[in-house]
Design an enzyme around this catalytic site. Structure first.
Site, PDB file in Angstrom:
ATOM      1  CD  GLU A   1      -3.213  -2.303   7.382  1.00 11.06           C
ATOM      2  OE1 GLU A   1      -2.144  -2.611   6.839  1.00 11.06           O
ATOM      3  OE2 GLU A   1      -3.774  -1.209   7.196  1.00 11.06           O
TER       4      GLU A   1
ATOM      5  CD  GLU B   1      -2.691   5.455   6.847  1.00 10.62           C
ATOM      6  OE1 GLU B   1      -2.755   5.466   5.609  1.00 10.62           O
ATOM      7  OE2 GLU B   1      -1.740   4.928   7.471  1.00 10.62           O
TER       8      GLU B   1
ATOM      9  CE  LYS C   1      -0.081   3.232   4.723  1.00 12.91           C
ATOM     10  NZ  LYS C   1       0.027   3.328   6.156  1.00 12.91           N
TER      11      LYS C   1
ATOM     12  N   GLY D   1       2.805   2.588  10.805  1.00 12.84           N
ATOM     13  CA  GLY D   1       3.725   3.710  10.609  1.00 12.84           C
ATOM     14  C   GLY D   1       4.551   4.071  11.833  1.00 12.84           C
TER      15      GLY D   1
ATOM     16  CB  SER E   1       5.477  -1.311  11.880  1.00 13.39           C
ATOM     17  OG  SER E   1       5.083   0.022  12.133  1.00 13.39           O
TER      18      SER E   1
ATOM     19  CG  ASN F   1      -1.756   1.218   1.381  1.00  9.17           C
ATOM     20  OD1 ASN F   1      -1.822   2.026   0.453  1.00  9.17           O
ATOM     21  ND2 ASN F   1      -2.401   1.373   2.527  1.00  9.17           N
TER      22      ASN F   1
ATOM     23  CG  HIS G   1      -5.810   1.912   5.272  1.00 10.88           C
ATOM     24  ND1 HIS G   1      -5.285   2.870   6.091  1.00 10.88           N
ATOM     25  CD2 HIS G   1      -4.839   0.994   5.077  1.00 10.88           C
ATOM     26  CE1 HIS G   1      -4.025   2.531   6.380  1.00 10.88           C
ATOM     27  NE2 HIS G   1      -3.735   1.410   5.763  1.00 10.88           N
TER      28      HIS G   1
HETATM   29  P1  13P Z   1       3.173   0.670   7.598  1.00  9.43           P
HETATM   30  O1  13P Z   1       3.697  -0.647   7.079  1.00  9.43           O
HETATM   31  O2  13P Z   1       3.900   1.846   7.054  1.00  9.43           O
HETATM   32  O3  13P Z   1       3.075   0.652   9.092  1.00  9.43           O
HETATM   33  O4  13P Z   1       1.677   0.799   7.036  1.00  9.43           O
HETATM   34  C1  13P Z   1       0.799  -0.241   7.209  1.00  9.43           C
HETATM   35  C2  13P Z   1      -0.426   0.042   6.444  1.00  9.43           C
HETATM   36  O5  13P Z   1      -1.184   0.935   6.780  1.00  9.43           O
HETATM   37  C3  13P Z   1      -0.660  -0.754   5.229  1.00  9.43           C
HETATM   38  O6  13P Z   1      -1.944  -0.560   4.738  1.00  9.43           O
END
Ligand code: 13P
Length: 248
Positions: free
Chosen positions: A165, A93, A10, A171, A211, A8, A91
């Protein structure tokens, strides 16, 4: 069951040239038997999927109506006709920054299934979820709300992928422990099983995201009954991403 390694990206990278370079590096990797899916920003999807058809492609979101007056939204038709077969939904976020609700995610899930795209339903993330136990509790509710009323035959045979997640692991450079991830994977399977029975539950791929890096993969592989990973930051680094694929 198939293994999925989903990147992903983002809202990264910021130029097409960088996205092109990254996809071209990933395309050259030995991907073994894993299904490697990249979810770039949607404005790069058409060009990238055309240039790198050997990879699998996905979108980071999809609206619940096919077309109409929905400013800024992304249609399933666009996604389907531009080389993508997968869609991330719910997701963390989007739940946090855009207040995407469980009900909105449920509508999107129905639409995406109808349009024969493969949804990657993200659970365990959202505003205010700071503790591991909170994320597990949220995952249970999010999953139940999303699938409510969808007949089992529509979800059979791995038609939906679930990604756990937890917000606090995304992150931060601090992935959840393998014990917590194993508990989450069991909870997700139990939930699906309680709605649809064990055959559908056992056929549903469960991934972990938060992460993920190459160093945690061997430990998770032994302990957590996962079918792959949803990788954020590390999927922007072809070398790290290649190690994750190799070790999975
Ligand atoms: P990170 O691997 O950067 O923590 O992000 C995870 C994520 O949100 C994947 O969709």
């Amino acid at each position: 069951m198939k293994k999925y390694i989903i990147g992903n990206w983002k809202m990264n990278p910021s130029t097409f040239a960088e996205a092109d370079r990254l996809a071209s590096r990933i395309q050259m990797l030995n991907r073994g038997s894993a299904e490697v899916v990249l979810c770039p920003p949607v404005y790069f999807l058409a060009q990238l999927s055309k240039k790198f058809p050997q990879l699998f492609w996905g979108a980071q979101d999809c609206f619940w109506e096919a077309s109409g007056a929905y400013t800024g939204e992304i249609s399933s038709e666009y996604i389907r006709t531009h080389g993508a077969a997968f869609v991330l939904l719910g997701h963390s976020e989007r739940r946090m920054y855009l207040e995407e609700s469980d009900e909105m995610v449920a509508k999107k899930l129905r639409h995406v299934l109808k349009r024969k795209l493969t949804p990657v339903l993200c659970v365990g993330g959202g505003e205010g979820l700071r503790e591991p136990e909170q994320c597990l509790a949220a995952a249970r509710i999010q999953l139940t709300t999303a699938v409510r009323g969808i007949p089992g035959k529509i979800l059979a045979g791995g038609r939906i992928i679930i990604a756990y997640e937890p917000t606090w692991a995304i992150g931060t450079g601090r992935p959840a422990t393998s014990k917590h991830i194993a508990a989450a994977a069991s909870l997700i399977r139990e939930q699906i099983s309680s709605h649809y029975g064990t055959i559908i539950a056992d056929g549903t791929p469960v991934l972990y995201g938060g992460s993920v890096n190459a160093s945690i993969v061997p430990k998770l592989k032994k302990k957590s009954n996962l079918q792959g990973y949803l990788v954020g930051g590390a999927s922007l680094n072809a070398l790290e991403f290649s190690k994750i694929i190799e070790l999975s």
